[in-house]
Design a protein around this motif. Structure first.
Motif, PDB file in Angstrom:
ATOM      1  N   ARG A  77     -39.947   7.328 -24.465  1.00  0.00           N
ATOM      2  CA  ARG A  77     -39.354   7.539 -25.784  1.00  0.00           C
ATOM      3  C   ARG A  77     -40.127   8.593 -26.571  1.00  0.00           C
ATOM      4  O   ARG A  77     -39.536   9.401 -27.294  1.00  0.00           O
ATOM      5  CB  ARG A  77     -39.330   6.219 -26.555  1.00  0.00           C
ATOM      6  CG  ARG A  77     -38.789   6.362 -27.964  1.00  0.00           C
ATOM      7  CD  ARG A  77     -38.692   5.026 -28.658  1.00  0.00           C
ATOM      8  NE  ARG A  77     -38.240   5.208 -30.031  1.00  0.00           N
ATOM      9  CZ  ARG A  77     -37.956   4.201 -30.861  1.00  0.00           C
ATOM     10  NH1 ARG A  77     -38.076   2.954 -30.449  1.00  0.00           N
ATOM     11  NH2 ARG A  77     -37.557   4.434 -32.092  1.00  0.00           N
ATOM     12  N   ASP A  78     -41.445   8.608 -26.407  1.00  0.00           N
ATOM     13  CA  ASP A  78     -42.284   9.572 -27.111  1.00  0.00           C
ATOM     14  C   ASP A  78     -41.885  10.998 -26.763  1.00  0.00           C
ATOM     15  O   ASP A  78     -41.771  11.873 -27.637  1.00  0.00           O
ATOM     16  CB  ASP A  78     -43.754   9.337 -26.760  1.00  0.00           C
ATOM     17  CG  ASP A  78     -44.702   9.895 -27.810  1.00  0.00           C
ATOM     18  OD1 ASP A  78     -44.222  10.605 -28.705  1.00  0.00           O
ATOM     19  OD2 ASP A  78     -45.907   9.618 -27.728  1.00  0.00           O
ATOM     20  N   ALA A  79     -41.650  11.260 -25.478  1.00  0.00           N
ATOM     21  CA  ALA A  79     -41.259  12.599 -25.045  1.00  0.00           C
ATOM     22  C   ALA A  79     -39.898  12.996 -25.602  1.00  0.00           C
ATOM     23  O   ALA A  79     -39.672  14.150 -26.001  1.00  0.00           O
ATOM     24  CB  ALA A  79     -41.245  12.671 -23.520  1.00  0.00           C
ATOM     25  N   VAL A  80     -38.967  12.036 -25.650  1.00  0.00           N
ATOM     26  CA  VAL A  80     -37.636  12.313 -26.194  1.00  0.00           C
ATOM     27  C   VAL A  80     -37.720  12.561 -27.700  1.00  0.00           C
ATOM     28  O   VAL A  80     -37.095  13.491 -28.228  1.00  0.00           O
ATOM     29  CB  VAL A  80     -36.674  11.147 -25.877  1.00  0.00           C
ATOM     30  CG1 VAL A  80     -35.342  11.328 -26.604  1.00  0.00           C
ATOM     31  CG2 VAL A  80     -36.443  11.049 -24.372  1.00  0.00           C
ATOM     32  N   HIS A  89     -32.128  10.920 -20.702  1.00  0.00           N
ATOM     33  CA  HIS A  89     -33.223  10.737 -19.740  1.00  0.00           C
ATOM     34  C   HIS A  89     -34.188   9.633 -20.149  1.00  0.00           C
ATOM     35  O   HIS A  89     -35.109   9.317 -19.393  1.00  0.00           O
ATOM     36  CB  HIS A  89     -33.997  12.047 -19.595  1.00  0.00           C
ATOM     37  CG  HIS A  89     -33.192  13.170 -19.034  1.00  0.00           C
ATOM     38  ND1 HIS A  89     -33.131  13.447 -17.687  1.00  0.00           N
ATOM     39  CD2 HIS A  89     -32.381  14.080 -19.641  1.00  0.00           C
ATOM     40  CE1 HIS A  89     -32.338  14.487 -17.485  1.00  0.00           C
ATOM     41  NE2 HIS A  89     -31.868  14.886 -18.651  1.00  0.00           N
ATOM     42  N   GLN A  90     -34.005   9.032 -21.327  1.00  0.00           N
ATOM     43  CA  GLN A  90     -34.980   8.071 -21.841  1.00  0.00           C
ATOM     44  C   GLN A  90     -34.932   6.744 -21.086  1.00  0.00           C
ATOM     45  O   GLN A  90     -33.879   6.143 -20.924  1.00  0.00           O
ATOM     46  CB  GLN A  90     -34.743   7.827 -23.329  1.00  0.00           C
ATOM     47  CG  GLN A  90     -35.789   6.913 -23.973  1.00  0.00           C
ATOM     48  CD  GLN A  90     -35.659   6.899 -25.482  1.00  0.00           C
ATOM     49  OE1 GLN A  90     -35.463   7.926 -26.101  1.00  0.00           O
ATOM     50  NE2 GLN A  90     -35.759   5.714 -26.074  1.00  0.00           N
ATOM     51  N   VAL A  91     -36.111   6.299 -20.645  1.00  0.00           N
ATOM     52  CA  VAL A  91     -36.244   5.037 -19.918  1.00  0.00           C
ATOM     53  C   VAL A  91     -36.936   4.024 -20.827  1.00  0.00           C
ATOM     54  O   VAL A  91     -37.926   4.329 -21.486  1.00  0.00           O
ATOM     55  CB  VAL A  91     -37.072   5.236 -18.634  1.00  0.00           C
ATOM     56  CG1 VAL A  91     -37.323   3.898 -17.946  1.00  0.00           C
ATOM     57  CG2 VAL A  91     -36.361   6.192 -17.688  1.00  0.00           C
ATOM     58  N   GLY A  92     -36.413   2.796 -20.858  1.00  0.00           N
ATOM     59  CA  GLY A  92     -37.016   1.751 -21.675  1.00  0.00           C
ATOM     60  C   GLY A  92     -35.974   0.958 -22.416  1.00  0.00           C
ATOM     61  O   GLY A  92     -34.766   1.209 -22.282  1.00  0.00           O
ATOM     62  N   ILE A 152     -37.011   7.893  -9.371  1.00  0.00           N
ATOM     63  CA  ILE A 152     -37.101   8.473 -10.713  1.00  0.00           C
ATOM     64  C   ILE A 152     -38.543   8.890 -10.960  1.00  0.00           C
ATOM     65  O   ILE A 152     -39.472   8.118 -10.710  1.00  0.00           O
ATOM     66  CB  ILE A 152     -36.661   7.464 -11.795  1.00  0.00           C
ATOM     67  CG1 ILE A 152     -35.202   7.062 -11.590  1.00  0.00           C
ATOM     68  CG2 ILE A 152     -36.861   8.046 -13.200  1.00  0.00           C
ATOM     69  CD1 ILE A 152     -34.761   5.896 -12.465  1.00  0.00           C
ATOM     70  N   ILE A 153     -38.721  10.115 -11.441  1.00  0.00           N
ATOM     71  CA  ILE A 153     -40.041  10.566 -11.880  1.00  0.00           C
ATOM     72  C   ILE A 153     -39.942  10.873 -13.364  1.00  0.00           C
ATOM     73  O   ILE A 153     -39.134  11.702 -13.790  1.00  0.00           O
ATOM     74  CB  ILE A 153     -40.547  11.784 -11.068  1.00  0.00           C
ATOM     75  CG1 ILE A 153     -41.925  12.221 -11.578  1.00  0.00           C
ATOM     76  CG2 ILE A 153     -39.545  12.920 -11.039  1.00  0.00           C
ATOM     77  CD1 ILE A 153     -42.640  13.192 -10.654  1.00  0.00           C
ATOM     78  N   SER A 154     -40.720  10.152 -14.164  1.00  0.00           N
ATOM     79  CA  SER A 154     -40.621  10.242 -15.624  1.00  0.00           C
ATOM     80  C   SER A 154     -41.894  10.841 -16.214  1.00  0.00           C
ATOM     81  O   SER A 154     -42.989  10.640 -15.689  1.00  0.00           O
ATOM     82  CB  SER A 154     -40.397   8.863 -16.239  1.00  0.00           C
ATOM     83  OG  SER A 154     -39.132   8.351 -15.920  1.00  0.00           O
TER      84      SER A 154
END
Length: 354
Positions: free
Chosen positions: A266-269, A278-281, A235-237
């Motif tokens: 989350r900030d990017a989303v 695509h949100q990781v966390g 995964i590349i985030s």
């Protein structure tokens, strides 16, 4: 009891810990073994048996033995080819029958689409509490109660919950938040196989399928905005450091070259640069790839908790004090666009050779 295996004088431990196994196309899903890792720790602290519950079509014996080899003391299977596709009404009625007959102390399921549907439906039926999306589980020493930790208030705090007045204590657990135990082919245990026509030891009977209001004939995956982050090995985030949504195309190019998926902070989303799947966390998806690359991500605690079981973490950020650098196996302090540009150039020869 069709094809059941029992040891002489076998008696099911009524205060045991249960985990719900999942299958797809005749194979057990990885989350089935992740849950056994969680359940094994709890069962050992309580000094009780760990039992894996599987509802679905008939599986081969070696598939069921995998659950024993990966931590279960016993496996209870309710099998029928009519159960090939998950249906909340049907599966819940079967699980409710098992609960009333065996009276487990704790039930864990994965926070997958199946677990997130099955567990609330069943909790209402048996009048039990349920804590969803847990990232941590433990046993309270003084009471033996299950301590269930999950993110709350948008992931800004971690809440620990217990349900002292009702049993079973029920929880769903984030997939990929723990690793399966190492398989031990020398472990032995009981596998108890039921058909829908069987009577349980306590006299319980499974509901007839024809009485259900719903019948599932198959599933079709919705591809729009889909991101299979939980199963991806790479995964590349991207985060706020990418500056705008169009720059996620750089990550997509790299991900495509490496056969991985694109994730995001989350900030990017929240900024609308990429969609929520695509949100990781903690407020998105918990992942455990072999390689996780964070680009322009500072590393909020919620994000770090969502990637902590990754095998290798690479952080690319111009800020030398970024939190993600501190947990990364490889921290690259530099401009994200320069690093990505160099990475793309290095990947081109590799693609040509392939």
């Amino acid at each position: 009891m069709k094809g059941s295996i029992r040891s002489p004088g076998y008696v099911h431990n009524e205060s045991c810990v249960w985990t719900i196994a999942e299958q797809h196309n005749g194979k057990l899903k990885t989350v089935s073994f992740e849950l056994l890792s969680r359940g094994r720790d709890l069962a050992d602290k309580l000094n009780v048996n760990l039992c894996s519950i599987l509802i679905g079509p008939v599986l081969k014996e070696e598939n069921l033995q995998e659950l024993i080899h990966c931590g279960a003391d016993e496996v209870i299977v309710v099998e029928d080819d009519e159960l090939k596709f998950f249906c909340a009404e049907t599966y819940s009625a079967i699980l409710t029958t098992l609960i009333k007959d065996y009276q487990p102390a704790i039930i864990l399921a994965a926070a997958t689409s199946t677990g997130r549907t099955l567990m609330p439906y069943t909790a209402v039926k048996v009048r039990a509490g349920l804590t969803a999306d847990c990232t941590g589980l433990d046993i309270e020493e003084e009471t033996g109660l299950l301590l269930q930790t999950r993110p709350a208030i948008g992931g800004n705090i971690m809440a620990t919950i217990k349900t002292p007045d009702r049993k079973p204590q029920m929880a769903t657990v984030r997939p990929r938040s723990s690793r399966p135990l190492e398989e031990d082919t020398k472990r032995t245990g009981n596998v108890i196989r039921f058909s829908l026509n069987d009577t349980l030891p306590g006299g319980g009977k499974f509901p007839a399928l024809k009485t259900n209001r719903t019948r599932v004939i198959g599933y079709r995956r919705e591809e729009t905005g889909f991101a299979n982050l939980e199963e991806s090995e790479l995964i590349i985030s991207g985060g706020r450091g990418l500056k705008k949504g169009e720059n996620f195309n750089l990550l997509r190019d790299v991900a495509q070259s490496l056969g991985g998926e694109v994730g995001a902070s989350r900030d990017a989303v929240d900024r609308g640069w990429i969609s929520y799947p695509h949100q990781v966390g903690l407020s998105g998806k918990t992942v455990s790839p072999r390689l996780y690359i964070g680009v322009g991500i500072s590393g909020a605690i919620q994000h770090l908790a969502g990637i902590k079981t990754s095998e290798t973490i690479v952080s690319i950020n111009i800020d030398p004090d970024a939190n993600l650098h501190k947990v990364a196996d490889l921290a690259i302090v530099g401009d994200a666009f320069e690093v990505l540009g160099e990475l793309k150039k290095r990947l081109k020869p590799t693609r040509s050779e392939e």
